[in-house]
Design a protein around this motif. Structure first.
Motif, PDB file in Angstrom:
ATOM      1  N   GLY A 231       0.529  -1.263   0.351  1.00 49.96           N
ATOM      2  CA  GLY A 231       0.146   0.378   0.246  1.00 49.96           C
ATOM      3  C   GLY A 231       0.892   1.405  -0.362  1.00 49.96           C
ATOM      4  N   LEU A 232       2.232   1.166  -0.569  1.00 45.98           N
ATOM      5  CA  LEU A 232       2.794   2.541  -0.463  1.00 45.98           C
ATOM      6  C   LEU A 232       2.735   3.305  -2.010  1.00 45.98           C
ATOM      7  N   ALA A 233       1.838   2.299  -3.138  1.00 45.62           N
ATOM      8  CA  ALA A 233       1.927   3.659  -4.223  1.00 45.62           C
ATOM      9  C   ALA A 233       0.389   4.152  -4.747  1.00 45.62           C
ATOM     10  N   VAL A 234       1.408   5.648  -4.796  1.00 39.70           N
ATOM     11  CA  VAL A 234      -0.750   6.108  -4.998  1.00 39.70           C
ATOM     12  C   VAL A 234      -0.149   6.390  -6.609  1.00 39.70           C
ATOM     13  N   THR A 235      -1.369   7.092  -7.243  1.00 40.54           N
ATOM     14  CA  THR A 235      -1.706   7.589  -8.183  1.00 40.54           C
ATOM     15  C   THR A 235      -2.300   8.428  -8.489  1.00 40.54           C
ATOM     16  N   ARG A 236      -1.353   9.553  -9.358  1.00 43.65           N
ATOM     17  CA  ARG A 236      -2.164  11.123  -8.919  1.00 43.65           C
ATOM     18  C   ARG A 236      -2.035  10.946 -10.227  1.00 43.65           C
ATOM     19  N   PRO A 237      -3.735  11.437 -10.591  1.00 42.82           N
ATOM     20  CA  PRO A 237      -4.480  11.500 -11.588  1.00 42.82           C
ATOM     21  C   PRO A 237      -4.683  12.356 -12.551  1.00 42.82           C
TER      22      PRO A 237
END
Length: 241
Positions: A231-237
């Protein structure tokens, strides 16, 4: 992982020759994160010790030199820099002279205490800026950043690690033999694993990744998978105009 960014800390531990530096930098670059090479900090202090004509096994003198040395460490994975008293020493600290002395210097408790504190400051700064950071070394998950959201222990067969280091040294213009490098790998493994303060070891909550039969792309694919899984990856819209 296109468009993904790291949030939090990835702790990368393991002995030399596992490809730790290469994959840590590429992981940080691929996830738009910062990168901290703690080993470079110990090497820079070792260089300061050698330049001061201090015996690396003279713990009190080593501690004094470490306290007086002015270190500057960069966190850009594209251009990580390490400066000693304002001088760029990134190339010099990889030489044989420093390599042979760094384990003894890194074993001095005062040196470790000083540098761990500096490393934690760098990590805290990244956290405060809401930027992920990949930190590599030998005691990251256990000592430097026990709060890391992902802890990885890279390993590989000693002979394979020796071949990798020999190829790297040769590519950088340093003439070494495979037998000498293999002996040095075994020596450093023994020294780092048996030191009294922060010995090299796999933490109970670290994920072991054996790189013996993996190329860089294979290791990176596994690391990206672990980042997402934890859960350490985030995706910028994407923004539209």
């Amino acid at each position: 992982m296109e468009g993904a960014e790291l949030r939090g800390i990835v702790a990368m531990d393991g002995p030399s020759g596992t490809g730790k530096s290469t994959v840590s930098r590429r992981l940080a670059r691929g996830l738009r994160a910062r990168y901290l090479d703690t080993g470079a900090m110990y090497r820079a202090v070792t260089l300061a010790v050698l330049r001061s004509d201090v015996d690396p096994t003279d713990a009190p003198s080593v501690a004094r030199v470490a306290a007086e040395a002015r270190l500057t460490v960069g966190t850009d994975p594209e251009h990580p820099e390490i400066r000693l008293d304002g001088e760029d020493v990134a190339a010099e600290i990889r030489g044989e002279r420093v390599t042979r002395a760094v384990s003894a210097v890194a074993a001095v408790p005062e040196v470790r205490g000083l540098l761990v504190s500096r490393q934690q400051e760098v990590i805290a700064e990244a956290d405060g800026a809401d930027v992920g950071i990949v930190v590599e070394g030998r005691d990251i998950g256990e000592v430097v950043a026990p709060q890391a959201g992902l802890k990885v222990y890279l390993t590989a067969d000693a002979e394979v690690r020796a071949r990798r280091r020999t190829a790297q040294d040769t590519a950088q213009g340093r003439r070494v033999s495979l037998d000498e490098t293999h002996a040095d790998v075994r020596r450093r493994d023994e020294f780092d694993s048996s030191r009294a303060v922060s010995p090299l070891r796999r933490g109970t909550d670290a994920v072991e990744v054996d790189t013996t039969h993996l190329d860089v792309a294979g290791v990176l694919a596994e690391l990206f998978r672990l980042v997402v899984e934890n859960g350490l990856a985030v995706t910028r819209p994407r923004t539209t105009r």
